[in-house]
Scaffold this active site. Structure first.
Site, PDB file in Angstrom:
ATOM      1  N   ARG A 179     -18.027   6.490  -4.716  1.00 55.39           N
ATOM      2  CA  ARG A 179     -17.817   6.286  -6.106  1.00 55.39           C
ATOM      3  C   ARG A 179     -16.907   4.988  -6.119  1.00 55.39           C
ATOM      4  O   ARG A 179     -16.430   4.671  -5.561  1.00 55.39           O
ATOM      5  CB  ARG A 179     -16.986   7.544  -6.588  1.00 55.39           C
ATOM      6  CG  ARG A 179     -17.436   8.762  -6.586  1.00 55.39           C
ATOM      7  CD  ARG A 179     -16.536   9.865  -6.991  1.00 55.39           C
ATOM      8  NE  ARG A 179     -15.206   9.766  -6.770  1.00 55.39           N
ATOM      9  CZ  ARG A 179     -14.113   9.544  -7.573  1.00 55.39           C
ATOM     10  NH1 ARG A 179     -14.557   9.707  -8.743  1.00 55.39           N
ATOM     11  NH2 ARG A 179     -13.037   9.713  -7.316  1.00 55.39           N
ATOM     12  N   ARG A 183     -11.662   3.120 -15.364  1.00 54.90           N
ATOM     13  CA  ARG A 183     -11.054   3.527 -16.462  1.00 54.90           C
ATOM     14  C   ARG A 183     -11.032   2.903 -17.611  1.00 54.90           C
ATOM     15  O   ARG A 183     -10.887   1.750 -17.775  1.00 54.90           O
ATOM     16  CB  ARG A 183      -9.344   3.474 -16.113  1.00 54.90           C
ATOM     17  CG  ARG A 183      -8.959   4.251 -14.929  1.00 54.90           C
ATOM     18  CD  ARG A 183      -7.432   4.401 -15.273  1.00 54.90           C
ATOM     19  NE  ARG A 183      -6.930   4.840 -13.753  1.00 54.90           N
ATOM     20  CZ  ARG A 183      -5.824   4.610 -13.057  1.00 54.90           C
ATOM     21  NH1 ARG A 183      -5.314   3.522 -13.453  1.00 54.90           N
ATOM     22  NH2 ARG A 183      -5.640   5.107 -11.892  1.00 54.90           N
ATOM     23  N   ARG A 257      -9.464   0.392  13.755  1.00 52.96           N
ATOM     24  CA  ARG A 257      -9.550  -0.963  12.829  1.00 52.96           C
ATOM     25  C   ARG A 257      -8.179  -1.307  12.867  1.00 52.96           C
ATOM     26  O   ARG A 257      -7.290  -0.431  12.633  1.00 52.96           O
ATOM     27  CB  ARG A 257     -10.380  -0.782  11.493  1.00 52.96           C
ATOM     28  CG  ARG A 257     -11.790  -0.565  11.810  1.00 52.96           C
ATOM     29  CD  ARG A 257     -12.321  -0.561  10.425  1.00 52.96           C
ATOM     30  NE  ARG A 257     -11.998   0.305   9.488  1.00 52.96           N
ATOM     31  CZ  ARG A 257     -11.392   0.317   8.237  1.00 52.96           C
ATOM     32  NH1 ARG A 257     -11.296  -0.980   7.979  1.00 52.96           N
ATOM     33  NH2 ARG A 257     -11.124   1.235   7.436  1.00 52.96           N
ATOM     34  N   ARG A 288      -5.198  -9.637   1.554  1.00 55.92           N
ATOM     35  CA  ARG A 288      -4.140  -9.413   0.632  1.00 55.92           C
ATOM     36  C   ARG A 288      -2.725 -10.312   0.985  1.00 55.92           C
ATOM     37  O   ARG A 288      -2.562 -10.735   2.035  1.00 55.92           O
ATOM     38  CB  ARG A 288      -3.613  -7.882   0.569  1.00 55.92           C
ATOM     39  CG  ARG A 288      -4.693  -7.098   0.538  1.00 55.92           C
ATOM     40  CD  ARG A 288      -3.872  -5.753   0.171  1.00 55.92           C
ATOM     41  NE  ARG A 288      -3.119  -5.175   1.048  1.00 55.92           N
ATOM     42  CZ  ARG A 288      -2.429  -3.865   0.887  1.00 55.92           C
ATOM     43  NH1 ARG A 288      -2.878  -2.977   0.184  1.00 55.92           N
ATOM     44  NH2 ARG A 288      -1.652  -3.425   1.846  1.00 55.92           N
ATOM     45  N   GLU A 313      -2.365 -10.482   4.932  1.00 58.73           N
ATOM     46  CA  GLU A 313      -3.073  -9.319   5.655  1.00 58.73           C
ATOM     47  C   GLU A 313      -4.328  -9.940   6.210  1.00 58.73           C
ATOM     48  O   GLU A 313      -5.158 -10.350   5.378  1.00 58.73           O
ATOM     49  CB  GLU A 313      -2.904  -8.240   5.240  1.00 58.73           C
ATOM     50  CG  GLU A 313      -1.537  -7.568   4.901  1.00 58.73           C
ATOM     51  CD  GLU A 313      -1.730  -6.089   4.294  1.00 58.73           C
ATOM     52  OE1 GLU A 313      -0.605  -5.595   3.877  1.00 58.73           O
ATOM     53  OE2 GLU A 313      -2.974  -5.723   3.764  1.00 58.73           O
ATOM     54  N   TYR A 361      -7.036   9.425   9.463  1.00 58.70           N
ATOM     55  CA  TYR A 361      -6.127   8.889   8.470  1.00 58.70           C
ATOM     56  C   TYR A 361      -5.217   9.911   7.630  1.00 58.70           C
ATOM     57  O   TYR A 361      -5.980  10.897   7.138  1.00 58.70           O
ATOM     58  CB  TYR A 361      -7.123   7.761   7.569  1.00 58.70           C
ATOM     59  CG  TYR A 361      -6.161   7.051   6.687  1.00 58.70           C
ATOM     60  CD1 TYR A 361      -5.419   5.931   6.999  1.00 58.70           C
ATOM     61  CD2 TYR A 361      -5.840   7.746   5.477  1.00 58.70           C
ATOM     62  CE1 TYR A 361      -4.322   5.362   6.499  1.00 58.70           C
ATOM     63  CE2 TYR A 361      -4.848   6.877   4.693  1.00 58.70           C
ATOM     64  CZ  TYR A 361      -4.131   5.895   5.106  1.00 58.70           C
ATOM     65  OH  TYR A 361      -3.090   5.325   4.416  1.00 58.70           O
ATOM     66  N   ASP A 363      -2.271   9.899   4.640  1.00 55.58           N
ATOM     67  CA  ASP A 363      -1.442   9.397   3.884  1.00 55.58           C
ATOM     68  C   ASP A 363       0.227  10.016   4.285  1.00 55.58           C
ATOM     69  O   ASP A 363       0.135  10.913   4.853  1.00 55.58           O
ATOM     70  CB  ASP A 363      -1.396   9.241   2.274  1.00 55.58           C
ATOM     71  CG  ASP A 363      -2.301   8.153   1.759  1.00 55.58           C
ATOM     72  OD1 ASP A 363      -2.192   7.063   2.354  1.00 55.58           O
ATOM     73  OD2 ASP A 363      -3.153   8.498   1.033  1.00 55.58           O
TER      74      ASP A 363
HETATM   75  P1  FDA Z   1       3.527   6.818  13.174  1.00 57.88           P
HETATM   76  O1  FDA Z   1       2.268   5.864  13.760  1.00 57.88           O
HETATM   77  O2  FDA Z   1       4.076   6.398  12.273  1.00 57.88           O
HETATM   78  O3  FDA Z   1       4.297   7.280  14.175  1.00 57.88           O
HETATM   79  C1  FDA Z   1       3.886   7.389  15.590  1.00 57.88           C
HETATM   80  C2  FDA Z   1       4.949   7.088  16.443  1.00 57.88           C
HETATM   81  O4  FDA Z   1       4.818   7.521  17.933  1.00 57.88           O
HETATM   82  C3  FDA Z   1       5.167   5.520  16.431  1.00 57.88           C
HETATM   83  O5  FDA Z   1       6.756   5.375  16.205  1.00 57.88           O
HETATM   84  C4  FDA Z   1       4.946   5.196  18.052  1.00 57.88           C
HETATM   85  O6  FDA Z   1       5.810   4.289  18.425  1.00 57.88           O
HETATM   86  C5  FDA Z   1       5.219   6.516  18.655  1.00 57.88           C
HETATM   87  N1  FDA Z   1       4.462   6.568  19.865  1.00 57.88           N
HETATM   88  C6  FDA Z   1       3.522   6.489  20.154  1.00 57.88           C
HETATM   89  N2  FDA Z   1       2.952   6.735  21.724  1.00 57.88           N
HETATM   90  C7  FDA Z   1       4.020   6.990  22.004  1.00 57.88           C
HETATM   91  C8  FDA Z   1       4.404   7.233  23.380  1.00 57.88           C
HETATM   92  N3  FDA Z   1       3.642   7.094  24.394  1.00 57.88           N
HETATM   93  N4  FDA Z   1       6.015   7.286  23.849  1.00 57.88           N
HETATM   94  C9  FDA Z   1       6.712   7.178  22.857  1.00 57.88           C
HETATM   95  N5  FDA Z   1       6.358   7.085  21.428  1.00 57.88           N
HETATM   96  C10 FDA Z   1       5.086   6.936  21.102  1.00 57.88           C
HETATM   97  N6  FDA Z   1       0.184   6.285   3.508  1.00 57.88           N
HETATM   98  C11 FDA Z   1       0.756   6.232   2.338  1.00 57.88           C
HETATM   99  O7  FDA Z   1       0.879   7.358   1.696  1.00 57.88           O
HETATM  100  N7  FDA Z   1       0.892   5.168   1.658  1.00 57.88           N
HETATM  101  C12 FDA Z   1       0.602   3.732   2.009  1.00 57.88           C
HETATM  102  O8  FDA Z   1       0.826   2.911   1.081  1.00 57.88           O
HETATM  103  C13 FDA Z   1       0.378   3.664   3.200  1.00 57.88           C
HETATM  104  N8  FDA Z   1      -0.031   2.315   3.777  1.00 57.88           N
HETATM  105  C14 FDA Z   1      -0.433   2.314   5.132  1.00 57.88           C
HETATM  106  C15 FDA Z   1      -0.785   0.832   5.500  1.00 57.88           C
HETATM  107  C16 FDA Z   1      -1.261   0.971   6.923  1.00 57.88           C
HETATM  108  C17 FDA Z   1      -1.440  -0.356   7.476  1.00 57.88           C
HETATM  109  C18 FDA Z   1      -1.603   2.070   7.838  1.00 57.88           C
HETATM  110  C19 FDA Z   1      -2.080   1.934   8.930  1.00 57.88           C
HETATM  111  C20 FDA Z   1      -1.066   3.449   7.229  1.00 57.88           C
HETATM  112  C21 FDA Z   1      -0.853   3.272   5.828  1.00 57.88           C
HETATM  113  N9  FDA Z   1      -0.195   4.836   5.382  1.00 57.88           N
HETATM  114  C22 FDA Z   1       0.249   4.871   4.196  1.00 57.88           C
HETATM  115  C23 FDA Z   1      -0.122   6.055   6.503  1.00 57.88           C
HETATM  116  C24 FDA Z   1       1.114   6.197   6.848  1.00 57.88           C
HETATM  117  O9  FDA Z   1       1.270   5.082   7.774  1.00 57.88           O
HETATM  118  C25 FDA Z   1       1.033   7.493   7.786  1.00 57.88           C
HETATM  119  O10 FDA Z   1       0.884   8.675   7.217  1.00 57.88           O
HETATM  120  C26 FDA Z   1       2.233   7.733   8.733  1.00 57.88           C
HETATM  121  O11 FDA Z   1       2.556   6.630   9.211  1.00 57.88           O
HETATM  122  C27 FDA Z   1       2.013   8.783   9.544  1.00 57.88           C
HETATM  123  O12 FDA Z   1       3.058   8.966  10.712  1.00 57.88           O
HETATM  124  P2  FDA Z   1       2.890   9.504  11.980  1.00 57.88           P
HETATM  125  O13 FDA Z   1       4.107  10.143  12.205  1.00 57.88           O
HETATM  126  O14 FDA Z   1       1.614  10.306  12.131  1.00 57.88           O
HETATM  127  O15 FDA Z   1       2.566   8.191  12.709  1.00 57.88           O
END
Ligand code: FDA
Length: 377
Positions: A179, A183, A257, A288, A313, A361, A363
């Protein structure tokens, strides 16, 4: 008795929120993170007094009042409203597609005029497809043109999408765009959610408050120690790292990605006048530019700091060693993730959660909601 009830691997929003609730229930938690800092991808680095979203711009948005009330009770959020602007060959257009965009594109000033123009363009796209013997869009380019017409596709969708995917729109499958909402009002608010904002003082405040009273260790990789060691540390593991890595990549690697950021301090208080400007022309290599201060500073406060920090970016192919950002939801990766998920189900003492461990993915708000549900909050 083991020293901890929970070993929480990863201090992102999943791990930090889990630790918050478990700690409140009197559970003994240890949070480890392989990075040098807590907070996962919402972590901000302070540069020249500005909170820089080191792992990509993060804007909190939700329509779930319970989640909104919960995070605001931890730290109050500001009134930031995401209203990105698109720059196509030096001309600016408001996003998401709304009456401002249509005025900038065609000079139309009423919703009826804008609708007539949109319908005319959509009909032209459909007629072209029919003349080629089809009524079903065969690729993303045809799909976008049928949904929104040629002008908006060419100026605001084509170049951006091709940079994001590293492929021509005509070679991408049509289903990627289901979609394209428009607006018919002058409303540049990107999100349809009831609530949005940034924690006042930045995301680190949110993470620090969630982890208050919880023992944490940074620079500690779960995989640097044997599983048998961790088994002596805690009764249960909450794992938020990569799903395939937990199982030693035994079926092969899951793809991602990713985005590369080029961050620069500029000796000016206000570089682009907005937090998010998309570059929709394929000739500009980045997708961006984020100007971080606009997430948290408004009005005169923008000028009180003579510097600003911007990040360009670049959408980039992922390979091991680069930050994994977005799961790839194609058949190959979905099937592989399912195989790993069935292994995860056989681990009674491990809770797999968050964007990496679920290969999904998420948020921010749904991540918090998920943990709230686990604790029946
Ligand atoms: P997250 O990746 O934050 O945490 C995982 C942690 O585990 C990391 O600190 C990592 O270092 C650690 N880890 C991994 N392996 C390990 C190991 N072997 N030993 C020890 N530690 C380890 N959402 C939103 O609502 N609005 C937004 O604008 C955005 N924008 C956005 C931009 C981009 C580029 C991305 C990729 C994502 C977003 N998001 C977002 C999504 C948001 O980033 C996401 O919801 C949260 O980071 C998820 O939190 P987690 O704890 O799952 O992962």
């Amino acid at each position: 008795m083991k020293p901890y009830d929970y070993l929480i691997v990863g201090s992102g929003l999943f791990g930090a929120t889990f630790a918050h609730f478990a700690h409140k229930q009197g559970k003994r938690c240890l949070v480890i993170d392989k990075r040098q800092h807590l907070g996962g991808n919402v972590y901000c680095e302070n540069i020249k007094g500005i909170n820089v979203h080191k792992y990509g711009a993060h804007i909190f948005h939700t329509s779930n009042k319970k989640v909104w009330d919960f995070v605001n009770a931890i730290v109050p959020f500001n009134r930031y409203t995401n209203a990105p602007v698109a720059n196509y060959k030096g001309k600016l257009y408001n996003l998401p597609f709304n009456m401002n965009t249509f005025y900038q594109m065609w000079g139309v000033t009423t919703p009826d005029e804008a609708l007539a123009k949109l319908n005319e363009q959509k009909a032209e796209a459909m007629a072209k497809m029919k003349s080629e013997g089809t009524t079903e869009p065969r690729n993303l380019e045809e799909q976008a043109k049928v949904l929104i017409g040629n002008d908006i596709y060419e100026k605001l969708i084509k170049g951006y999408t091709e940079k994001q995917w590293g492929r021509k729109c005509a070679e991408l499958p049509a289903f990627i765009i289901k979609r394209l909402p428009v607006r018919m009002v002058f409303d540049n608010n990107y999100f349809n959610d009831s609530y949005q904002g940034i924690p006042i003082g930045g995301y680190n405040k949110l993470i620090d408050a969630l982890l208050q009273g919880v023992e944490t260790k940074t620079d500690t990789d779960f995989f640097a120690r044997e599983r048998s060691y961790w088994a002596t540390v805690a009764d249960k593991i909450v794992y938020t790292g990569q799903l395939d890595e937990f199982f030693d990549f035994r079926f092969g690697r899951l793809d991602f990605r990713t985005v590369r950021f080029e961050t620069e301090v500029k000796p000016t208080p206000n570089y682009q006048g907005n937090a998010v400007v998309n570059y929709t022309d394929a000739a500009v290599p980045y997708t961006r530019i984020i100007e971080h201060k606009h997430f948290e500073l408004f009005g005169q406060a923008v000028y009180d700091n003579p510097h600003t920090v911007i990040s360009r970016e670049y959408s980039t192919e992922w390979e091991p060693g680069i930050e994994p950002y977005y799961p790839v939801n194609d058949n190959k990766n979905n099937a592989l993730a399912e195989r790993y998920r069935s292994l995860a189900e056989q681990e009674p003492n491990v809770i797999f959660g968050g964007r990496l461990a679920e290969y999904k993915y998420y948020d921010m708000a749904p991540v918090i909601e998920k943990v709230m549900n686990l604790f029946r909050y």
